[in-house]
Design an enzyme around this catalytic site. Structure first.
Site, PDB file in Angstrom:
ATOM      1  N   ARG A   9     103.719  91.125  91.209  1.00 41.29           N
ATOM      2  CA  ARG A   9     103.862  90.618  92.579  1.00 41.29           C
ATOM      3  C   ARG A   9     103.553  91.722  93.581  1.00 41.29           C
ATOM      4  NH1 ARG A   9     102.381  86.458  91.694  1.00 41.29           N
ATOM      5  NH2 ARG A   9     102.111  87.303  89.633  1.00 41.29           N
ATOM      6  N   ASP A  11      97.006  74.177  89.814  1.00 43.29           N
ATOM      7  CA  ASP A  11      97.401  75.596  89.803  1.00 43.29           C
ATOM      8  C   ASP A  11      98.540  75.774  88.802  1.00 43.29           C
ATOM      9  OD1 ASP A  11      97.391  78.254  90.487  1.00 43.29           O
ATOM     10  OD2 ASP A  11      98.110  77.988  92.537  1.00 43.29           O
ATOM     11  N   GLU A  12      98.732  76.976  88.308  1.00 43.62           N
ATOM     12  CA  GLU A  12      99.836  77.313  87.393  1.00 43.62           C
ATOM     13  C   GLU A  12      99.895  76.344  86.208  1.00 43.62           C
ATOM     14  OE1 GLU A  12     101.653  80.006  87.993  1.00 43.62           O
ATOM     15  OE2 GLU A  12     101.546  80.380  90.146  1.00 43.62           O
ATOM     16  N   LYS A  25      92.970  83.359  91.219  1.00 42.84           N
ATOM     17  CA  LYS A  25      92.955  81.976  90.731  1.00 42.84           C
ATOM     18  C   LYS A  25      93.268  80.994  91.847  1.00 42.84           C
ATOM     19  CE  LYS A  25      96.100  82.698  87.581  1.00 42.84           C
ATOM     20  NZ  LYS A  25      96.293  84.142  87.811  1.00 42.84           N
ATOM     21  N   THR A  26      94.325  81.292  92.570  1.00 46.85           N
ATOM     22  CA  THR A  26      94.719  80.384  93.642  1.00 46.85           C
ATOM     23  C   THR A  26      93.667  80.401  94.749  1.00 46.85           C
ATOM     24  OG1 THR A  26      97.023  80.766  93.076  1.00 46.85           O
ATOM     25  CG2 THR A  26      96.598  79.792  95.228  1.00 46.85           C
TER      26      THR A  26
END
Ligand code: ATP
Ligand code: MG
Length: 750
Positions: free
Chosen positions: A629, A245-246, A58-59
């Site tokens: 992560r 984002d987010e 996504k980023t």
């Protein structure tokens, strides 16, 4: 020589050739995306929502989209608005954009909501009554200001602690509510309706000071947009593209600000692209509303929705483990994640079961060191904790093993304000000549002894060539200092004397506890209603716990001095990162350690006490964020007991461990330790309350404890022994039901 085989031009075109061919025809930066990602980058016009799980790029899509818009000459750099969740993320995105463009770009509107609003507000400050050079004040200033105002309203600082009021004001601001907007509905929630007047006065006072607080940055801008259509129109004209984002973690005012900027005349809207993951919404406690993401299609009719399902970050085993946990949440949109490279399943998720929190810390340090020897870098390792106080034993274990580390998004344990305060108290007791320490705490909590008084005391002491404590004592006995301040200072010096006696009689741990209690320092944090206060109290308890590891206070203070020294010389870049799970959002590491997966810690006690599923599901999303992560290796740990103060408290493994699909997990329990390990020795299956986890148990000796014996447990209260297997007892607690507890942890009432 004759040419063997078919001539080149009739060779069959293979898939591989086609791939190479299309890569040749597409610009380099697009070739590094999969089909859906490419579509998300190339769909530049109209509203776009990318809803996708962790690590799906996504980023990367947002960053590439930014560069793509520039490279296609669709807009100038300053015509793109890009919102990130942290300043760190903004920096990284800027670097990545520069890398794609091949040169650096300036003047970007790229940053956090607050940074972007601050920049806008400087331009339009006049519209809110501020000067362009306004100051942004911090929490300390906010509290000071509020107290002054509250005094004018005769508000009892005990009943309505300023920090609590500040929280309330911040909540209103997060909902974009000005004092005049607060309706009866909001009022009824208030104990004291004067708080609205205080809010109003506080806002007025800030303007007089040409200042604003953090929340005002957004509040002022939303207010300006609402009341000055001309200003909003300027920004409409400017920002042709908006990237967020987010998005799942935006709160009400952030959402309103975005909507104001994105929605245009009629049903038009800017080319807004938001990316988010409902499974990673972890900030509802700060007012973030997952509903914003679900509402996107309504807000922006005709929006394109793109889902990304291929995860490029983690191994299939890590992904399956994360999916296995998040599956237990009911409130979710439901997504599937597929590993990009499905051939190698990757390492098992390791679950380390350890006897106690110190051993957990040591094991993590050892493991990190071993992985380092095997060729992994420290920079690619992270330890992600649920609560800030957990880092203390881990920091010490890393220091002891000489492993460089950094604490992200927070201070190293011994650098935190409350820890420095507490250490100053301890130093002042241990060493009455230590003026620096004494100065730090003489008016903490407030004893009516401000800077002016302190300066006087200093020059008096300097004149006599004596320490501040001595000088103060003389002034007090000679009654040269009077009034309320004098009374509380007499109390303070009394406490010091008392604590010195306790230290001789009962040891430094009890003495330290007494010192922080009697001096009012702990109470100061208990009265503090800010979000950070409970964490600070936890840290202080953790500090007292740490004292128990040293034979004397002196030895402890020396250790601290050395630890602080080690900190300042460590310039190494190859460092293990320590941070909270919240701070780890959006980041990735090859190896991720996840300690403290225990009921009451993770999920947190607060989420369990709350009942219902809402808070628990947010904890589960945190577990999902934590696991995802990791690129190569996730190592989960839990300890059978943790020390709180100087006493052991047993804990049971987190339900999230049980939720991990068994076939993905490799459980590791350390070899038995010798009896020198003490009270907590790893003699039996100390996993305690979940027999299913007790695979490493050795046959237990017959029990000494009779069925039906009444017992008392420090945390679970009264109960009765139901079954006994050696020292491992099944106890039926009156208020907590049946639990497996070691005999060491309960008091026998008969
Ligand atoms: P999170 O939800 O955790 O924020 P994300 O969806 O933003 O994750 P990214 O951080 O953009 O994911 O990407 C995850 C990792 O996968 C990064 O290392 C990124 O460079 C890599 N990646 C993304 N897309 C691709 C791709 N098409 N090919 C190879 N690697 C990719
Ligand atoms: Mg991301």
């Amino acid at each position: 020589m004759a040419i063997k085989g078919p001539p080149q031009y009739i060779r069959l075109v293979t898939d591989h050739d086609l791939h190479t061919l299309s890569a040749l025809l597409t610009p380099d930066y697009l070739a590094r995306l999969n089909a859906e990602q490419k579509q998300a980058v190339e769909t530049t016009e109209g509203p776009l929502l990318i809803l996708a799980g962790a690590g799906t790029g996504k980023t990367r899509v947002l960053t590439t989209r930014f560069a793509h818009i520039l490279l296609q000459n669709l807009a100038w750099p300053e015509q793109i608005l890009a919102v990130t969740f942290t300043n760190k993320a903004a920096r990284e995105m800027k670097e990545r954009i520069s890398a794609i463009l091949g040169h650096s770009v300036e003047g970007l509107w790229l940053g956090t909501f607050h940074a972007l609003c601050a920049r806008m507000l400087r331009r339009h400050a006049g519209l809110t009554g501020l000067e362009p050079n306004f100051t942004i004040i911090d929490t300390d200033d906010q509290i000071r200001l509020l107290k002054q105002i509250m005094a004018g309203y005769n508000l009892d600082l005990k009943r309505t602690p300023p920090a609590q009021l500040l929280n309330q004001i911040q909540n209103w601001k997060d909902k974009a509510l000005l004092p005049q907007d607060i309706t009866a509905a909001h009022e009824s929630a208030l104990e004291d309706k004067r708080t609205i007047s205080v809010y109003e006065a506080y806002q007025k006072r800030l303007l007089e000071l040409n200042a604003c607080d953090f929340g005002d940055l957004m509040l002022h801008m939303v207010t300006i947009f609402r009341h000055h259509p001309d200003v909003l129109a300027q920004y409409h004209k400017r920002f042709r593209y908006i990237l967020v984002d987010e998005y799942q973690d935006t709160n009400t005012i952030q959402y309103l600000w975005l909507r104001l900027l994105a929605k245009r005349e009629g049903n038009q809207s800017a080319n807004i692209a938001c990316v988010g993951d409902d499974d990673q919404s972890i900030y509802s406690w700060r007012g973030a509303d997952i509903g914003n993401i679900l509402r996107f299609e309504k807000d922006f009719p005709g929006a394109t929705i793109i889902r990304l399902e291929r995860n490029y970050r983690s191994t299939p085993r890590i992904l399956a483990a994360a999916a296995g946990i998040i599956r237990h949440n009911e409130e979710r949109l439901g997504k599937t994640l597929q590993a990009a490279d499905t051939e190698e399943p990757g390492d098992y998720i390791e679950v380390l079961s350890l006897p106690d929190s110190d051993e957990e810390a040591r094991t993590i340090a050892q493991r990190a060191q071993k992985l380092h020897q095997e060729g992994e870098t420290y920079a690619e390792m992270a330890v992600l904790v649920r609560a800030g106080f957990q880092t203390r034993p881990i920091e010490e274990a890393l220091l002891r093993a000489n492993i460089p580390y950094q604490v992200i998004g927070g201070l190293r344990f011994y650098e935190r304000a409350e820890i420095r305060d507490a250490i100053a108290y301890l130093r002042a007791v241990q060493q009455p000549q230590d003026d620096l320490a004494f100065e730090r705490i003489i008016n903490l909590p407030k004893r009516g002894f401000g800077t002016v008084a302190l300066n006087k005391l200093r020059s008096e002491a300097a004149g006599q060539g004596r320490s501040l404590q001595e000088t103060l004592k003389t002034l007090l006995t000679e009654k040269k200092l009077k009034g309320k301040a004098a009374d509380s200072l007499i109390d303070l010096l009394d406490t010091f004397d008392h604590v010195r006696v306790t230290m001789d009689k009962e040891g430094h741990v009890v003495a330290a506890e007494q010192l922080l209690e009697r001096s009012g320092y702990l109470q100061m944090w208990r009265d503090d209603r800010s979000v950070e206060a409970p964490g600070r109290l936890d840290n202080l308890h953790e500090l007292i716990r740490a004292l128990a590891d040293f034979p004397t206070l002196e030895a402890f203070l020396e250790h601290i001095a050395l630890v602080m020294e080690a900190d300042s010389v460590d310039q190494n870049k190859d460092r293990v990162s320590l941070m909270t799970l919240h701070a780890a959002k959006g980041l990735e590491f090859d190896i991720v350690f996840l300690p403290g997966w225990e009921e009451g810690l993770f999920p947190s006690q607060r989420s369990l006490d709350e009942g219902g599923n809402t808070a628990l599901e947010e904890e589960r999303r945190l577990a999902y964020v934590g696991l995802t992560r990791a690129r190569k290796k996730a190592i989960i740990a839990h300890a059978a007991s943790r020390r709180i103060y100087a006493t052991w408290q047993d804990s049971i493994p987190s339900r999230f461990i049980d939720e991990l699909p068994e076939d993905l997990v490799k459980r590791i329990a350390p070899a038995r330790r010798s009896s020198s390990f003490g009270k907590n020795s790893w003699q039996r299956d100390t996993f305690g309350q979940r027999p299913a986890l007790g695979k490493t148990a050795s046959p237990a000796p017959p029990s000494r404890f009779a069925i039906g014996t009444p017992v008392k447990h420090p945390r679970f209260g009264n109960g009765v022994v139901l079954e006994a297997d050696g020292d491992s007892l099944l106890i039926n607690f009156e208020n907590h039901g049946a639990k497996n507890i070691l005999a060491d942890f309960v008091e026998f009432l008969k």
